[in-house]
Scaffold this motif. Structure first.
Motif, PDB file in Angstrom:
ATOM      1  N   THR A  37      -3.300  63.634  63.663  1.00  0.00           N
ATOM      2  CA  THR A  37      -2.175  63.499  62.723  1.00  0.00           C
ATOM      3  C   THR A  37      -3.280  63.363  61.392  1.00  0.00           C
ATOM      4  OG1 THR A  37      -0.654  62.373  64.081  1.00  0.00           O
ATOM      5  CG2 THR A  37      -0.516  62.188  61.764  1.00  0.00           C
ATOM      6  N   THR A  38      -2.708  64.167  60.366  1.00  0.00           N
ATOM      7  CA  THR A  38      -3.279  63.759  58.926  1.00  0.00           C
ATOM      8  C   THR A  38      -2.408  62.731  58.527  1.00  0.00           C
ATOM      9  OG1 THR A  38      -3.444  66.263  58.547  1.00  0.00           O
ATOM     10  CG2 THR A  38      -3.450  64.866  56.553  1.00  0.00           C
ATOM     11  N   VAL A  39      -3.115  61.519  58.222  1.00  0.00           N
ATOM     12  CA  VAL A  39      -2.706  60.346  57.868  1.00  0.00           C
ATOM     13  C   VAL A  39      -2.833  60.172  56.130  1.00  0.00           C
ATOM     14  CG1 VAL A  39      -2.697  57.861  58.069  1.00  0.00           C
ATOM     15  CG2 VAL A  39      -3.287  59.394  60.160  1.00  0.00           C
ATOM     16  N   ASP A  40      -1.541  60.285  55.533  1.00  0.00           N
ATOM     17  CA  ASP A  40      -1.499  59.863  54.203  1.00  0.00           C
ATOM     18  C   ASP A  40      -2.122  58.541  53.635  1.00  0.00           C
ATOM     19  OD1 ASP A  40      -1.023  60.106  51.596  1.00  0.00           O
ATOM     20  OD2 ASP A  40       1.168  59.954  51.749  1.00  0.00           O
ATOM     21  N   ASN A  41      -3.118  58.373  53.184  1.00  0.00           N
ATOM     22  CA  ASN A  41      -3.778  57.177  52.614  1.00  0.00           C
ATOM     23  C   ASN A  41      -3.678  57.200  51.043  1.00  0.00           C
ATOM     24  OD1 ASN A  41      -4.483  56.043  55.301  1.00  0.00           O
ATOM     25  ND2 ASN A  41      -6.091  57.792  55.214  1.00  0.00           N
ATOM     26  N   SER A  42      -2.906  58.142  50.498  1.00  0.00           N
ATOM     27  CA  SER A  42      -2.691  58.166  48.893  1.00  0.00           C
ATOM     28  C   SER A  42      -2.022  56.633  48.356  1.00  0.00           C
ATOM     29  CB  SER A  42      -1.931  59.283  48.703  1.00  0.00           C
ATOM     30  OG  SER A  42      -0.574  59.087  49.035  1.00  0.00           O
ATOM     31  N   ALA A  43      -2.406  56.541  47.230  1.00  0.00           N
ATOM     32  CA  ALA A  43      -1.781  55.574  46.472  1.00  0.00           C
ATOM     33  C   ALA A  43      -0.075  55.408  46.776  1.00  0.00           C
ATOM     34  CB  ALA A  43      -2.181  55.563  45.034  1.00  0.00           C
ATOM     35  N   ALA A  44       0.535  56.665  46.665  1.00  0.00           N
ATOM     36  CA  ALA A  44       1.969  56.854  46.903  1.00  0.00           C
ATOM     37  C   ALA A  44       2.263  56.190  48.148  1.00  0.00           C
ATOM     38  CB  ALA A  44       2.576  58.147  47.015  1.00  0.00           C
ATOM     39  N   SER A  45       1.540  56.168  49.236  1.00  0.00           N
ATOM     40  CA  SER A  45       1.898  55.595  50.413  1.00  0.00           C
ATOM     41  C   SER A  45       1.782  53.914  50.464  1.00  0.00           C
ATOM     42  CB  SER A  45       0.962  56.109  51.604  1.00  0.00           C
ATOM     43  OG  SER A  45      -0.402  55.561  51.570  1.00  0.00           O
ATOM     44  N   THR A  46       1.189  53.635  49.439  1.00  0.00           N
ATOM     45  CA  THR A  46       0.880  52.015  49.392  1.00  0.00           C
ATOM     46  C   THR A  46       2.167  51.076  48.672  1.00  0.00           C
ATOM     47  OG1 THR A  46      -0.386  51.928  47.461  1.00  0.00           O
ATOM     48  CG2 THR A  46      -1.598  52.356  49.394  1.00  0.00           C
ATOM     49  N   ARG A  47       2.832  51.764  47.806  1.00  0.00           N
ATOM     50  CA  ARG A  47       3.854  51.351  47.017  1.00  0.00           C
ATOM     51  C   ARG A  47       3.416  51.145  45.680  1.00  0.00           C
ATOM     52  NH1 ARG A  47       6.227  45.344  47.063  1.00  0.00           N
ATOM     53  NH2 ARG A  47       6.400  45.301  44.810  1.00  0.00           N
ATOM     54  N   ASP A  48       2.135  51.353  45.381  1.00  0.00           N
ATOM     55  CA  ASP A  48       1.481  50.910  44.053  1.00  0.00           C
ATOM     56  C   ASP A  48       0.671  51.971  43.605  1.00  0.00           C
ATOM     57  OD1 ASP A  48       2.314  48.088  43.913  1.00  0.00           O
ATOM     58  OD2 ASP A  48       0.569  47.473  45.394  1.00  0.00           O
ATOM     59  N   ILE A  49       1.330  52.557  42.436  1.00  0.00           N
ATOM     60  CA  ILE A  49       0.510  53.661  41.766  1.00  0.00           C
ATOM     61  C   ILE A  49       0.270  53.236  40.368  1.00  0.00           C
ATOM     62  CG2 ILE A  49       0.911  56.154  40.930  1.00  0.00           C
ATOM     63  CD1 ILE A  49       3.025  56.245  43.278  1.00  0.00           C
ATOM     64  N   PRO A  50      -0.892  53.239  39.898  1.00  0.00           N
ATOM     65  CA  PRO A  50      -1.893  53.773  40.490  1.00  0.00           C
ATOM     66  C   PRO A  50      -2.592  52.708  41.594  1.00  0.00           C
ATOM     67  CG  PRO A  50      -2.692  53.018  38.518  1.00  0.00           C
ATOM     68  CD  PRO A  50      -1.268  52.806  38.575  1.00  0.00           C
ATOM     69  N   ASN A  51      -3.481  52.953  42.411  1.00  0.00           N
ATOM     70  CA  ASN A  51      -3.883  51.979  43.519  1.00  0.00           C
ATOM     71  C   ASN A  51      -5.223  52.288  43.851  1.00  0.00           C
ATOM     72  OD1 ASN A  51      -4.983  50.530  45.681  1.00  0.00           O
ATOM     73  ND2 ASN A  51      -2.827  50.117  46.531  1.00  0.00           N
ATOM     74  N   ASN A  52      -6.212  51.567  43.112  1.00  0.00           N
ATOM     75  CA  ASN A  52      -7.823  52.077  43.076  1.00  0.00           C
ATOM     76  C   ASN A  52      -8.424  51.599  44.477  1.00  0.00           C
ATOM     77  OD1 ASN A  52      -7.822  52.635  40.417  1.00  0.00           O
ATOM     78  ND2 ASN A  52      -8.158  50.388  39.800  1.00  0.00           N
ATOM     79  N   TYR A  53      -7.574  51.108  45.469  1.00  0.00           N
ATOM     80  CA  TYR A  53      -8.112  50.846  46.794  1.00  0.00           C
ATOM     81  C   TYR A  53      -7.557  51.842  47.618  1.00  0.00           C
ATOM     82  CZ  TYR A  53      -9.523  46.620  44.643  1.00  0.00           C
ATOM     83  OH  TYR A  53     -10.088  45.929  43.658  1.00  0.00           O
ATOM     84  N   ALA A  54      -6.811  52.792  47.354  1.00  0.00           N
ATOM     85  CA  ALA A  54      -6.281  53.805  48.125  1.00  0.00           C
ATOM     86  C   ALA A  54      -7.631  54.677  48.450  1.00  0.00           C
ATOM     87  CB  ALA A  54      -5.366  54.851  47.731  1.00  0.00           C
ATOM     88  N   CYS A  55      -7.494  55.247  49.732  1.00  0.00           N
ATOM     89  CA  CYS A  55      -8.674  56.184  50.229  1.00  0.00           C
ATOM     90  C   CYS A  55      -8.156  57.573  50.287  1.00  0.00           C
ATOM     91  CB  CYS A  55      -9.379  55.606  51.257  1.00  0.00           C
ATOM     92  SG  CYS A  55      -8.238  55.331  52.604  1.00  0.00           S
ATOM     93  N   ALA A  56      -8.953  58.482  50.846  1.00  0.00           N
ATOM     94  CA  ALA A  56      -8.828  59.761  51.200  1.00  0.00           C
ATOM     95  C   ALA A  56      -8.273  59.916  52.521  1.00  0.00           C
ATOM     96  CB  ALA A  56     -10.233  60.775  51.472  1.00  0.00           C
ATOM     97  N   ASN A  57      -7.254  60.904  52.770  1.00  0.00           N
ATOM     98  CA  ASN A  57      -6.545  60.963  53.939  1.00  0.00           C
ATOM     99  C   ASN A  57      -7.571  61.117  55.160  1.00  0.00           C
ATOM    100  OD1 ASN A  57      -4.257  61.044  52.360  1.00  0.00           O
ATOM    101  ND2 ASN A  57      -3.887  63.284  52.526  1.00  0.00           N
TER     102      ASN A  57
END
Length: 145
Positions: A32-52
């Motif tokens: 599965t391609t796992v979405d690790n974007s800021a949008a998946s975290t609830r907080d945009i921007p999120n400097n701690y989000a990482c690559a998928n």
């Protein structure tokens, strides 16, 4: 709290995957391609989000854990009781309802060493220090039938 580089991701896709599933079951588990974007975290921007990432087994993100199509849109649906094995490994069990906390893969917006988790009453907008081992792990995966 970088999910791509995390110990929990490595453990899920190696130790857990190889222990929990036989060869026939592994053949049905999809990558599965796992979405690790800021949008998946609830907080945009999120400097701690990482690559998928591409994973066989993964933790849910904040957005997945609140998604009605996953059957998790209510706090009641997110209240989970730990397995006997999880309890033997030290997972906390709340005495009032028998539920436990469980980790999400979404990083905190505020702190580099915090990630989101689901509270034992099913609330998901919390985050805490990732070294707590008494929170449960709820592996997620997609299978081919």
């Amino acid at each position: 709290n970088n999910y791509k580089e995390s110990h929990i991701r490595s453990w899920l896709n190696d130790n857990f995957y190889n222990t929990a599933f036989n060869n026939e079951e592994k053949a049905r588990i999809l990558t599965t391609t796992v979405d690790n974007s800021a949008a998946s975290t609830r907080d945009i921007p999120n400097n701690y989000a990482c690559a998928n990432t591409s994973d066989k087994v993964f933790l849910l993100s904040y957005s997945e854990a609140t998604n009605a199509s996953y059957g998790l849109s209510t706090t009641t649906a997110r209240q989970l009781k730990p397995s006997a094995y999880a309890q033997s490994q030290g997972v906390y069990t709340n005495t009032s309802n028998g539920n436990s906390f469980w980790w999400l893969r979404s990083p905190s917006y505020y702190f580099a060493d915090y990630a989101r988790y689901v509270y034992f009453f099913g609330i998901v907008n919390y985050d805490y220090y990732v070294n707590f081992t008494y929170y449960g792990v709820v592996p997620a995966l997609w299978i081919s039938l």
